[in-house]
Motif scaffolding. Structure first.
Motif, short mmCIF file in Angstrom:
data_model
loop_
_atom_site.label_atom_id
_atom_site.label_comp_id
_atom_site.label_asym_id
_atom_site.label_seq_id
_atom_site.Cartn_x
_atom_site.Cartn_y
_atom_site.Cartn_z
N THR A 17 4.40 -12.80 5.64
CA THR A 17 4.03 -11.60 4.88
C THR A 17 5.30 -10.87 4.46
N TYR A 24 -0.62 -5.95 5.77
CA TYR A 24 0.23 -5.06 5.00
C TYR A 24 -0.69 -4.07 4.28
N TYR A 27 8.98 -7.40 6.26
CA TYR A 27 8.46 -8.74 6.44
C TYR A 27 8.01 -8.94 7.88
N LEU A 80 6.64 -7.35 1.90
CA LEU A 80 6.35 -6.20 1.04
C LEU A 80 7.68 -5.70 0.49
N ALA A 121 3.28 -6.83 -2.60
CA ALA A 121 3.22 -7.44 -1.27
C ALA A 121 2.41 -8.72 -1.34
N SER A 122 2.69 -9.64 -0.40
CA SER A 122 1.96 -10.90 -0.35
C SER A 122 1.84 -11.36 1.09
N LYS A 130 -4.25 -5.73 -3.50
CA LYS A 130 -3.65 -6.78 -4.32
C LYS A 130 -3.60 -6.32 -5.77
N ILE A 183 3.77 2.90 3.26
CA ILE A 183 3.88 1.44 3.24
C ILE A 183 3.91 0.98 4.69
N VAL A 220 3.70 -2.77 7.30
CA VAL A 220 3.59 -4.20 7.52
C VAL A 220 3.46 -4.42 9.02
N LEU A 246 6.31 -1.86 -6.64
CA LEU A 246 5.80 -2.25 -5.33
C LEU A 246 4.95 -3.51 -5.45
N TYR A 285 -0.45 -0.36 1.45
CA TYR A 285 0.27 0.74 0.81
C TYR A 285 -0.77 1.71 0.29
#
Length: 534
Positions: free
Chosen positions: A526, A334, A467, A528, A321-322, A306, A346, A348, A319, A336
């Motif tokens: 999710t 996810y 995703y 990214l 992501a969540s 994060k 990367i 997911v 870059l 990276y």
């Protein structure tokens, strides 16, 4: 000794009074609104029809000449006579046709202005000009000229009385609005009728409210308050004596709902006493489980990378992501990882199922992904190794869909492999589309599977959105899915060249939230986003 009224009796009487007042007020308001609306509707329809009929008699193409020369001939006089006939026949105050100009539509030049005979209204001659500043009129004239609207204005209790005016646009043969026609009718009769109605309804409702209060106060006191006082005292006794019931409730012998209530309360007291220990035990266990779930949520959040920027020292890519779980813990993942200075991984993934079991498989899969990526394996080799390891201990028969890519930053070459995962959205050479390839079997589905590897060369400014199916399968209250087409349209509305990765994901998530409109989230969501910087 003077008998004291119970507090409940006083409250019931007070509530009856308030209820009667509220009921009467509601009846009066509903009647008043319905009465006013019916009258207004009739007047509005009538005056609008008169104005439209009068407008048909005009010759708008001659207005410029009339205003320029301030003179008129037989044709003008004939039209003015027709408009005067409208005023007389329909008992109007006046009809005016005027050119309204000015920044705030305050400059009025009259073309026609017949008024009611033997009235106090003054008729303005052709070409008469005045500056008229009145907010309601000016805003109505603006709507007529700029929007072509027909406006009905109600003016109540002014020095000239109460009246209604319909203002409609006047078009010439070129379909251009050149003037506004206003037809004004007196509605003093409506005002008097409404006042008479109001007075009559108030008197009737006051009488009704008085009867209602007297009758129901006595009725409630006799039939309800006394049994309720006994029930109230019993509840106080039950609370004061540690949940021990008393025989007082059994004295109520009524067979109606209050008698049933008294016996039910007595039975409830007995049941509550028996269930307190059970509830205490269940509550303690629930608190323990809630605490453990909160800890699991924090552990899972700590496993995912994060922060933004993801790699503060690197400016050659952007870059972010969540992940938002549908439950306390989720099965999406996810990650990276900068394998070395020139290679970025990367990934997911989405574990089948939800909750704690999916979260455990997610943790195992993420650990294996990092471990094999750091060994310098290709995407296909990483998946083949992970698939073999997951199949060995998959007693719950869960599986993982996953998309993994390794980007060579110096060349822009992205090598990737897809294990049954939704196709990402790719932004490449100014085009936005799904990066679709023939998918491989999911991870943990079958041992010994070989995974096909694909590649694409990205240029500066190109990007990719990976995703999970929680995005496309987000559902609104009509059971409609967000779907791939809406996702693609959402990405197309983003300014890819200027938006940072967090803003890009926030925009897509906003479109999803707008679509579902508050419906419950059933799956983890999710995303990214990666873009090569210019």
């Amino acid at each position: 000794m003077k008998r004291k009224l119970p507090v409940l009796t006083k409250k019931i009487v007070l509530n009856v009074i308030i209820s009667g007042f509220v009921l009467c007020s509601l009846v009066f308001t509903a009647g008043y609104v319905a009465f006013s609306r019916q009258f207004r509707s009739q007047y509005d329809s009538s005056i609008r029809s008169i104005a439209e009929a009068a407008c048909q008699c005009l010759d708008p193409d001659s207005f410029d000449e009339y205003l320029l020369t301030s003179s008129h001939g037989p044709e003008y006089d004939a039209i003015n006579k027709i408009l005067q006939d409208f005023v007389d026949k329909f008992d109007l105050n006046m009809i005016y046709v005027s050119s309204v100009k000015g920044e705030n539509y305050t400059d009025i030049t009259y073309i026609y202005n017949p008024v009611k005979k033997d009235s106090h209204f003054k008729s303005f001659p052709l070409g008469y000009f005045e500056v008229y500043e009145e907010a309601d009129y000016n805003s109505s004239a603006k709507n007529v000229y700029e929007k072509g609207e027909s406006v009905v204005r109600h003016t109540i209790k002014t020095r000239s009385g109460s009246h209604i005016t319909a203002m409609i646009p006047v078009y010439n043969s070129a379909e251009k609005i050149v003037a506004v026609l206003g037809a004004q009718m007196n509605i003093q009769e409506f005002v008097r009728a409404r006042q008479a109605y109001t007075n009559a309804v108030i008197i009737v409702e006051l009488i009704f409210a008085l009867i209602f209060i007297v009758f129901f106060s006595g009725f409630f006191n006799l039939n309800f308050i006394k049994p309720l006082v006994i029930i109230t005292r019993e509840t106080g006794h039950f609370a004061s004596y540690g949940g021990e019931p008393s025989p007082a409730l059994m004295q109520i012998k009524k067979k109606d709902e209050l008698g049933i209530l008294a016996h039910s309360v007595h039975q409830m007291e007995c049941d509550v006493k028996r269930n307190i220990q059970e509830l205490t035990s269940v509550t303690s266990e629930k608190e323990r489980m809630s605490t453990e779930l909160n800890i699991a949520t924090k552990i899972q959040a700590g496993m995912l990378p994060k922060g933004y920027p993801a790699f503060p020292d690197r400016t050659d890519f952007d870059l972010f992501a969540s992940m938002e779980s549908a439950k306390e813990v989720g099965g999406d993942l996810y990650d990276y990882l900068l394998i070395d200075e020139d290679h970025l991984m990367i990934v997911v993934g989405d574990v089948s199922g939800k909750g704690v079991p999916a979260a455990l498989i997610m943790a195992i899969a993420k650990t294996l992904l990092n471990s094999h990526a750091e060994q310098g394996l290709s995407p296909a080799e990483i998946f083949e190794a992970i698939n073999s390891q997951l199949c060995r201990s998959n007693e719950m028969e869960m599986f993982v869909t996953c998309w993994l890519g390794i980007l060579t930053l110096s060349t822009g070459e992205l090598c990737f492999v897809n294990a049954g995962h939704p196709a990402p959205v790719i932004v490449h050479n100014g085009e936005i589309a799904f990066l679709k390839t023939k998918p491989n079997l999911v991870l943990a589905g079958m041992d010994g599977i070989h995974y096909a590897e694909h590649s694409i060369k990205l240029e500066k400014g190109d990007g990719i959105l990976i995703y999970t199916d929680g995005v496309t399968e987000a559902m609104n209250s009509k059971n409609e899915l967000f779907g791939e087409e809406r996702l693609l349209e959402s990405v197309k509305t983003c300014d890819i060249k200027k938006m940072k990765a967090p803003d890009f994901i926030k925009k897509v998530r906003g479109d999803i939230d707008a679509f579902v409109a508050g419906a419950e989230q059933f799956d983890d969501i999710t995303m990214l986003a990666l873009r090569l910087s210019f």
